[in-house]
Design a protein around this motif. Structure first.
Motif, PDB file in Angstrom:
ATOM      1  N   VAL A 138      92.221   3.923  26.238  1.00 10.25           N
ATOM      2  CA  VAL A 138      91.029   3.175  26.660  1.00 10.25           C
ATOM      3  C   VAL A 138      90.885   3.131  28.179  1.00 10.25           C
ATOM      4  N   VAL A 139      92.017   3.038  28.884  1.00  9.50           N
ATOM      5  CA  VAL A 139      91.926   2.987  30.344  1.00  9.50           C
ATOM      6  C   VAL A 139      91.347   4.309  30.868  1.00  9.50           C
ATOM      7  N   GLU A 152      89.554   6.541  29.176  1.00 10.70           N
ATOM      8  CA  GLU A 152      88.155   6.689  28.729  1.00 10.70           C
ATOM      9  C   GLU A 152      87.209   6.007  29.713  1.00 10.70           C
ATOM     10  N   ALA A 153      87.592   4.810  30.114  1.00  7.84           N
ATOM     11  CA  ALA A 153      86.724   4.065  31.027  1.00  7.84           C
ATOM     12  C   ALA A 153      86.614   4.785  32.367  1.00  7.84           C
ATOM     13  N   ARG A 204      86.887   8.068  32.850  1.00  8.40           N
ATOM     14  CA  ARG A 204      86.016   9.241  32.666  1.00  8.40           C
ATOM     15  C   ARG A 204      84.554   8.810  32.732  1.00  8.40           C
ATOM     16  N   THR A 205      84.247   7.659  32.120  1.00  7.06           N
ATOM     17  CA  THR A 205      82.869   7.180  32.134  1.00  7.06           C
ATOM     18  C   THR A 205      82.360   7.020  33.563  1.00  7.06           C
ATOM     19  N   ASN A 261      79.248   9.171  34.871  1.00 12.05           N
ATOM     20  CA  ASN A 261      78.078   8.403  35.289  1.00 12.05           C
ATOM     21  C   ASN A 261      77.709   8.702  36.740  1.00 12.05           C
ATOM     22  N   GLN A 296      75.699  11.658  36.557  1.00 11.83           N
ATOM     23  CA  GLN A 296      74.351  11.281  36.119  1.00 11.83           C
ATOM     24  C   GLN A 296      73.544  10.680  37.258  1.00 11.83           C
ATOM     25  N   LEU A 297      74.209   9.875  38.073  1.00 12.34           N
ATOM     26  CA  LEU A 297      73.541   9.291  39.234  1.00 12.34           C
ATOM     27  C   LEU A 297      73.011  10.406  40.148  1.00 12.34           C
ATOM     28  N   GLU A 308      88.061   4.619  43.656  1.00 12.00           N
ATOM     29  CA  GLU A 308      88.364   3.633  42.610  1.00 12.00           C
ATOM     30  C   GLU A 308      89.070   4.303  41.429  1.00 12.00           C
ATOM     31  N   GLU A 357      92.670   5.623  42.272  1.00 16.13           N
ATOM     32  CA  GLU A 357      93.702   4.591  42.350  1.00 16.13           C
ATOM     33  C   GLU A 357      94.137   4.172  40.942  1.00 16.13           C
ATOM     34  N   ARG A 358      93.149   3.957  40.088  1.00 15.60           N
ATOM     35  CA  ARG A 358      93.473   3.493  38.738  1.00 15.60           C
ATOM     36  C   ARG A 358      94.084   4.601  37.892  1.00 15.60           C
ATOM     37  N   GLN A 375      97.725   4.895  38.735  1.00 14.73           N
ATOM     38  CA  GLN A 375      98.467   3.791  38.119  1.00 14.73           C
ATOM     39  C   GLN A 375      98.768   4.078  36.656  1.00 14.73           C
ATOM     40  N   ILE A 376      97.731   4.457  35.903  1.00 12.93           N
ATOM     41  CA  ILE A 376      97.924   4.614  34.458  1.00 12.93           C
ATOM     42  C   ILE A 376      98.769   5.855  34.161  1.00 12.93           C
ATOM     43  N   ARG A 378     102.377   5.177  34.588  1.00 16.75           N
ATOM     44  CA  ARG A 378     102.871   4.450  33.413  1.00 16.75           C
ATOM     45  C   ARG A 378     103.085   5.426  32.243  1.00 16.75           C
ATOM     46  N   ARG A 392     103.724  -3.807  34.631  1.00 15.64           N
ATOM     47  CA  ARG A 392     102.837  -2.791  35.175  1.00 15.64           C
ATOM     48  C   ARG A 392     101.574  -2.661  34.319  1.00 15.64           C
ATOM     49  N   ILE A 404      97.550  -3.025  35.342  1.00 19.24           N
ATOM     50  CA  ILE A 404      96.529  -2.016  35.008  1.00 19.24           C
ATOM     51  C   ILE A 404      95.427  -2.665  34.171  1.00 19.24           C
ATOM     52  N   HIS A 460      91.510  -2.871  34.836  1.00 18.32           N
ATOM     53  CA  HIS A 460      90.637  -2.315  33.798  1.00 18.32           C
ATOM     54  C   HIS A 460      89.489  -3.294  33.519  1.00 18.32           C
ATOM     55  N   GLN A 508      85.195  -3.672  30.121  1.00 16.81           N
ATOM     56  CA  GLN A 508      84.516  -2.392  30.254  1.00 16.81           C
ATOM     57  C   GLN A 508      83.266  -2.265  29.397  1.00 16.81           C
ATOM     58  N   THR A 559      70.757   5.014  35.455  1.00 18.07           N
ATOM     59  CA  THR A 559      70.406   5.391  36.828  1.00 18.07           C
ATOM     60  C   THR A 559      68.998   6.001  36.852  1.00 18.07           C
ATOM     61  N   VAL A 603      85.300   2.702  24.603  1.00 13.91           N
ATOM     62  CA  VAL A 603      85.498   1.341  25.108  1.00 13.91           C
ATOM     63  C   VAL A 603      84.259   0.822  25.847  1.00 13.91           C
ATOM     64  N   ASN A 604      83.412   1.697  26.346  1.00 12.44           N
ATOM     65  CA  ASN A 604      82.228   1.245  27.061  1.00 12.44           C
ATOM     66  C   ASN A 604      81.069   0.894  26.130  1.00 12.44           C
TER      67      ASN A 604
END
Lengths: 503, 250
Positions: free
Chosen positions: A265-266, A268-269, A271-272, A276, A279-280, A314, A317-318, A321-322, A325, B2, B6, B10, B13, B24, B148-149
């Motif tokens: 899920v992390v 997936e978010a 990638r969105t 996006n 798309q912008l 953004e 960085e995330r 992190q993931i 892990r 950790r 995260i 997160h 979402q 957009t 998830v979105n």
């Protein structure tokens, strides 16, 4: 050596300048070139003319950064039999199979002239998918497992036939062709350039940028259109964005397949956020509509650039992190390490390209070997890993995301947000009587488009090669000796294209 | 620990309101043709359209054929415009023809919804996806509809692994000859009552592949289509809103 060698990518030559060899000579020249490990077959295909077939072979010399072209011709007689190259250079297996399927040419000594995709215009229409005899082994101890064409998830169709000893896979046969839409014929028949551009975006929708960029390169070199630096920079940003999006999506999917939902899920978010941003920029999450010959309708504006930079930071960085892990969890490593191994020797033999090659220690990347556009400015240093297992393919994605972000940041520095890019060119006049070849490193690997024009400059032959065309064999090899339950994971770790293969 | 940090980054979402989310500005959704477009201008638009989606008098865009390339709008700025309105799914093929001067919202036609859909699928709809020549972008967007979105699972709408567990099929791609038999078998395996949804321009009309001899679209002639979801590929919000409207969700 009777050949024509070019250091440009994309590049076009007069069709008459490509030497025509007799087959013996052709055969030994291929053999000689393939003795060098860093050479590989970019494409080998036949074109049907009125009274003869012309077979064009394109060899990529990675170390010398060149493309070598040569050909042979065969008059159209009832049965054409040629000595197969496959027994000595296995990577030709799929090219010879394709030629055999399309034109009924027999390659003697080829171990298995299995149809590639059951094309609508194949030579023998008596041969249909439903009566295809799968490879089988006679034994009371073995059993077969058939999967597909419709799979459990939302993915494209393809049939996998396993021969198993208990849980262990002895052999996997991959049967494709379900996605065949006749795309190469449409490239010739659809008259408008915009139609061809849209076709190129639909070869594989997950590689819309990669394929359309490759196609555009072809049109621009045939049309004599120069590409300015800022346009090239924008295109490469788009290409690297596509790579980042898919690699992060694949990291999510690999987590799904081992039951690590948090990682899924992390990612997936993340990638969105990336798609996006695409798309912008251009109104489509896959970048459809962005790449056009001679210019673009969607120049990168200052606002988009600022947003893009922020989003990239953004996500990066995330993502770090993931992934830190993911790659430190023993339960993840237990499923990734030593699973689905493809050795360097195998990768070389099958002519693997792109990620599949680089994760097995084979340095093969068009951005480095045949740089195009802004990749020409600084030598690109591809990521390579050695182990060839699922871990390597997962880790490669992570490292390539980092590399791509660095490339984008470098290019962004060159752009100031002032729109210097012009709108696309309509219907440029293409060089007549020419052969053109264009190579791009899409996120899966090497994409190769070639076209031939007639004396009026109309495209009369178009050939598409998706990296999957080489790499499906890598998947078949990777699962040998593995538990059948690891197949979905192995499959995802390659994430090959069905429609890119079936065309 | 950790993982907690995260998880904190997160955050939340999910898109809170899938009915009202905004995309957009450049997103290419429902087109609008200005009422004063001349016949000559319409002719130009029709001549450059790569998929013959534009007819001239009155000037009409068929978004079941349109690949949303925006060429007509670049050619005739001020006359044709693609708005960011993503709610463009319909259960009536005719409604996908957007005529000049028409700025009406595209909504499901209640008269066309079969009785079984409202009585059986209102609170739970399980779908089986069949890619029949799809280029994998529509497939990825359908996957994203459950991620998830977008999380359409919150409404009981889900893709399932087997046609035997499904209430209908979602077809993507122009339907290749080589996939036509598998499509029929999959559909036959779904227990009745069942629905058919066409997702993406390729599925609705063949899109850029129209006229290819490698296609076989006979399947579509045999059954009633319950929902058309235009787009190249269809945006997850287009799909989700279309399905919600179809099953009568307020």
């Amino acid at each position: 050596m009777k050949s024509i060698e070019t250091g440009n990518n994309p590049s076009s030559v007069r069709l008459t300048n490509i030497p025509v060899l007799d087959y013996e000579e052709f055969f030994s020249q291929v053999d000689e070139l393939m003795q060098v490990e860093s050479n590989h077959c970019l494409n080998y295909f036949a074109v049907s003319f009125d009274d003869h077939y012309r077979f064009i072979c394109c060899i990529g010399c990675d170390e010398k950064h060149t493309i070598i072209l040569f050909s042979h011709e065969q008059p159209k007689t009832k049965e054409i039999r040629l000595k197969s190259i496959t027994p000595i250079h296995f990577q030709f297996h799929v090219f010879e199979r394709e030629i055999a399927e399309n034109f009924g040419i027999v390659f003697t000594g080829h171990p298995w002239l299995k149809p590639v995709r059951y094309a609508f215009d194949r030579a023998s229409t008596g041969m249909v998918m439903d009566n295809y005899p799968f490879f089988s082994i006679d034994s009371e101890e073995l059993h077969e497992v058939g999967v597909g064409p419709v799979h459990a998830g939302i993915i494209e169709p393809g049939h996998f036939r396993f021969i198993c000893n208990g849980e262990k896979v002895l052999h996997l046969e991959i049967q494709l062709g379900y996605q065949h839409r006749g795309i190469e014929r449409l490239f010739v028949e659809k008259p408008l350039l915009i139609q061809k551009a849209i076709l190129s975006e639909s070869i594989a929708g997950d590689t819309a940028i990669g394929h359309s960029l490759c196609h555009t390169g072809l049109i621009e070199v045939l049309g004599g259109l120069d590409s300015i630096d800022s346009l090239s920079a924008e295109r490469i940003i788009a290409l690297e964005f596509e790579r980042i999006a898919v690699h992060i999506g694949d990291t999510a999917a690999l987590c799904t397949d081992i039951g690590y939902q948090f990682g899924q899920v992390v990612n997936e978010a993340l990638r969105t956020i990336i798609i996006n941003t695409t798309q912008l920029w251009c109104g489509n999450r896959f970048g459809k509509g962005l790449i056009r010959a001679g210019g673009t309708h969607y120049p990168l504006t200052k606002e988009t650039l600022i947003k893009m930079k922020g989003n990239l930071d953004e996500v990066m960085e995330r993502y770090l992190q993931i992934t830190e892990r993911i790659f430190s969890m023993s339960s993840v490593l237990g499923r990734f390490e030593t699973i689905g191994k493809v050795t360097l020797k195998q990768a070389l033999r099958i002519g693997a390209v792109g990620m599949a090659a680089r994760s097995s220690g084979l340095k093969r990347d068009i951005r480095w070997s045949h740089p195009f556009g802004m990749y020409n400015k600084n030598e690109f240093d591809p990521v390579t890993l050695q182990k060839g297992d699922v871990w390597s393919r997962a880790m490669l994605r992570k490292q390539e995301v980092e590399r791509s972000v660095a490339v984008i940041h470098d290019l962004i520095k060159l752009l100031h947000g002032d729109v210097t890019v012009s709108p696309p060119v309509n219907e440029p006049k293409l060089q007549p009587g020419s052969f053109a070849i264009s190579l791009t490193e899409g996120w899966r690997g090497e994409i190769c488009h070639t076209a031939i024009t007639d004396k009026e400059g109309r495209i009369i032959h178009y050939k598409v090669k998706d990296p999957s065309f080489h790499n499906w064999m890598a998947l078949a090899l990777a699962v040998r000796g593995q538990e059948i339950s690891d197949f979905p994971l192995c499959n995802k770790s390659f994430n090959l294209s069905y429609c890119g293969n079936d065309l | 620990m950790r993982e907690l940090s995260i998880f904190y980054r997160h955050g939340k979402q999910y898109v809170p309101d899938l009915r009202k989310a905004e995309l957009t500005p450049l997103f290419r959704g429902r087109p609008m043709i200005s009422a004063d477009i001349s016949q000559e201008e319409a002719g130009i638009a029709a001549s450059i359209c790569p998929v013959d989606a534009i007819s001239i008098s009155p000037c009409t865009i068929d978004i079941g054929k349109c690949v949303f390339c925006n060429e007509c709008s670049f050619c005739l700025p001020g006359k044709i415009r693609f708005t960011d309105d993503y709610r463009i799914a319909s259960n009536n093929r005719e409604d996908l023809l957007i005529k000049q001067g028409n700025d009406n919202l595209l909504r499901i036609n209640p008269g066309f919804i079969r009785y079984e859909i409202l009585s059986f699928f209102r609170h739970a709809l399980k779908l089986r996806q069949v890619s029949a020549g799809g280029d994998n972008s529509a497939e990825m967007e359908l996957n994203a509809a459950g991620n998830v979105n977008f999380d359409m699972g919150r409404y009981g709408i889900e893709f399932v692994a087997s046609p035997r567990h499904a209430d209908g099929i979602v077809i993507t791609g122009p339907i290749s000859q080589n996939m036509s038999k598998a499509l029929q078998i999959t559909f036959d395996s779904v227990p009745s009552p069942k629905i058919i949804i066409l997702a993406g321009t390729d599925a609705i009309s063949g899109g850029i592949f129209t006229g290819s001899p490698a296609l076989n679209r006979e399947f579509l002639g045999k059954y009633q289509i319950d929902l058309y979801v235009p787009g190249n590929p269809p945006h997850p919000l287009t799909f989700i809103n279309g399905v919600l409207d179809l099953i009568g969700h307020k």
